[in-house]
Design a protein around this motif. Sequence first.
Motif, PDB file in Angstrom:
ATOM      1  N   VAL A  12      46.647  78.250  71.741  1.00  0.00           N
ATOM      2  CA  VAL A  12      46.659  78.155  73.201  1.00  0.00           C
ATOM      3  C   VAL A  12      45.432  78.778  73.830  1.00  0.00           C
ATOM      4  O   VAL A  12      45.303  78.793  75.041  1.00  0.00           O
ATOM      5  N   GLU A  13      44.512  79.286  73.017  1.00  0.00           N
ATOM      6  CA  GLU A  13      43.371  79.993  73.583  1.00  0.00           C
ATOM      7  C   GLU A  13      42.521  79.084  74.455  1.00  0.00           C
ATOM      8  O   GLU A  13      41.946  79.499  75.452  1.00  0.00           O
ATOM      9  N   ALA A 182      56.873  84.557  77.919  1.00  0.00           N
ATOM     10  CA  ALA A 182      56.147  83.431  77.321  1.00  0.00           C
ATOM     11  C   ALA A 182      57.106  82.331  76.868  1.00  0.00           C
ATOM     12  O   ALA A 182      58.268  82.584  76.546  1.00  0.00           O
ATOM     13  N   THR A 205      50.879  83.137  69.152  1.00  0.00           N
ATOM     14  CA  THR A 205      51.417  84.260  69.925  1.00  0.00           C
ATOM     15  C   THR A 205      50.315  85.155  70.460  1.00  0.00           C
ATOM     16  O   THR A 205      50.316  85.514  71.648  1.00  0.00           O
ATOM     17  N   GLN A 208      48.428  84.092  73.575  1.00  0.00           N
ATOM     18  CA  GLN A 208      49.249  84.197  74.775  1.00  0.00           C
ATOM     19  C   GLN A 208      49.338  85.635  75.272  1.00  0.00           C
ATOM     20  O   GLN A 208      49.565  85.883  76.461  1.00  0.00           O
ATOM     21  N   TYR A 283      48.714  80.587  80.998  1.00  0.00           N
ATOM     22  CA  TYR A 283      49.710  81.220  80.145  1.00  0.00           C
ATOM     23  C   TYR A 283      51.127  81.063  80.690  1.00  0.00           C
ATOM     24  O   TYR A 283      52.029  81.734  80.252  1.00  0.00           O
ATOM     25  N   ARG A 285      54.763  79.060  81.540  1.00  0.00           N
ATOM     26  CA  ARG A 285      55.640  78.261  80.704  1.00  0.00           C
ATOM     27  C   ARG A 285      55.378  76.776  80.892  1.00  0.00           C
ATOM     28  O   ARG A 285      55.106  76.309  81.985  1.00  0.00           O
ATOM     29  N   GLN A 441      51.627  84.017  84.505  1.00  0.00           N
ATOM     30  CA  GLN A 441      52.611  83.288  83.708  1.00  0.00           C
ATOM     31  C   GLN A 441      53.446  82.325  84.548  1.00  0.00           C
ATOM     32  O   GLN A 441      54.225  81.553  84.008  1.00  0.00           O
TER      33      GLN A 441
END
Length: 544
Positions: A12-13, A182, A205, A208, A283, A285, A441
Amino acid sequence: MAVEAPPVDLAVEAAPPPRRPSRSRPPAGLAVAGAAVAVAALLPLGYLLVRASDAGLDGVVDILTGPRAGGLLLRSALLALTVTASCVAIAVPIAWLTTRSDLPGRAAGAVVASLPLVVPSYIAAYALVSASGPGGLLVEWLEPLGVTSVPRVEGLFGAWLVLTLVSYPYVLLPARAALAGADPSVEEASRALGRGPWATFWRITLPQLRPAVGAGALLVMLYTLSDFGAVSLVRYDTFTRAIFVEYQSSFDRTPAAVLALMLVGLCAVVLVAEARTRGRGAYHRVHGSAERRAQPVGLGRWRWVAVGAMSGVVVVALVLPLTIVGVWFGRGLSQGQGLDVSWAAAQRSLEASALGALATVVLAWPVAHLAARYPGRFSGTVERASWLTHALPGVVVALSLVFFGSRAVPAVYQTRTLLVLAYVVLFLPLAVGSLDTSLRQVSPSLEEASRSLGAGRFETFRRVLLPLVRPGVAAGLALTFLTVMKELPATLLLAPTGYTTLATEIWNASAEAFFARAAAPALLLVLLSSVPLAVLVTRQSRRT
């Protein structure tokens, strides 16, 4: 014949940046509020510039280029880097173990692992210093096992050990809050496609967690740069110790002001480096606001190894210092000193901490909101201004507010209002970091949907945004409350006459070497601080 699916990179970076709200510029009220908070946070810097100007340009250059300033810079930077790296290395695995794994008793483990945050650095340093070395308590306890000598906790090693043990929860709490908020579906998809728990942690993980871990690491680094009690007791010369000595030993405070400005410059370098490595990933959902618990990852044969490692950290960081303080308490009782505790001081500590925490979180909101929802030069300047003076010792912030308060607003001098303002200036980043992480988030589309359905800005904030960022608000309140409870220099200088707290009682007794007398208020301070932290961590555990 089965067709093998092409490899899928779930990291996800590199996620696209979050979409901004419909307005490219922040609302005027939000911008004015953020600017006002930034100005208040920069008051100590203005005071230092006024003081340093008394030396003239040549005098400032002489101090900055002297051998002492260079040595202080190297020692302070080395300590900050080593403590921060150690805190991240300890906190991130504990955060993952207590939120994503099947660790036995993980809810209780999360609470206990966070409790070292309630131990002031000067109490931890005193406990470990008094127990180490020849004739220390550790030698007495270990002598039956044949141990006759224990290394003394002092110098760089001592400062690193003490500050790491009391600071790693600054990374642990926001990391746990980030994991709780997350979206677990990405990690589950990674494991479904064949990645193991270890690969999923590194590829999915950890990216995030980057905003939360970055904010916590920044807090640790600035806290380390600003600490006075621990470095003084372990005899490690840093900027804060040198500044404090200069202020106390000389009527000319100009050299101390120049050293403090040098510390602010070091803090500015840290902030710029953090901003460049933070990243712009999204980041929030994937599925909007729906929350569900992640399926715990089985640790298998490593379960009890993880329990043993966590237990070792807790024993050294919490059990050992409190046991030593308890020994001093017992010796005090045996000498007839009794329970020398001022309940009025305990009440004042609770009042000051509650007021300081509430005011800090309220004033941190516009700063965090600007940074998370309206990224740009203005919001970045406001955010960095709120962090800039966090590395200054409390004595510098207190003297700056005495300077401005006595001249500009004499009505608030020697009142709780000025004391609470000092807490806000000192600990604003604690709340900004927690709020900023939670805001990032939350998908901006949720707010836009609310506005498109006719809800006003305040209604959207109350019914949509605030419930979703509640974990960040709670974390900011708890972190600020605990830190205000332990704050010493600002309380000593700015509290109204006769306004003693548990922290000032501990310091007064310790300064006179009455360690047994300091034990009772120290234990009470730790007990009172443990309650809100336990509530916060327990609520986080229910969400994981």
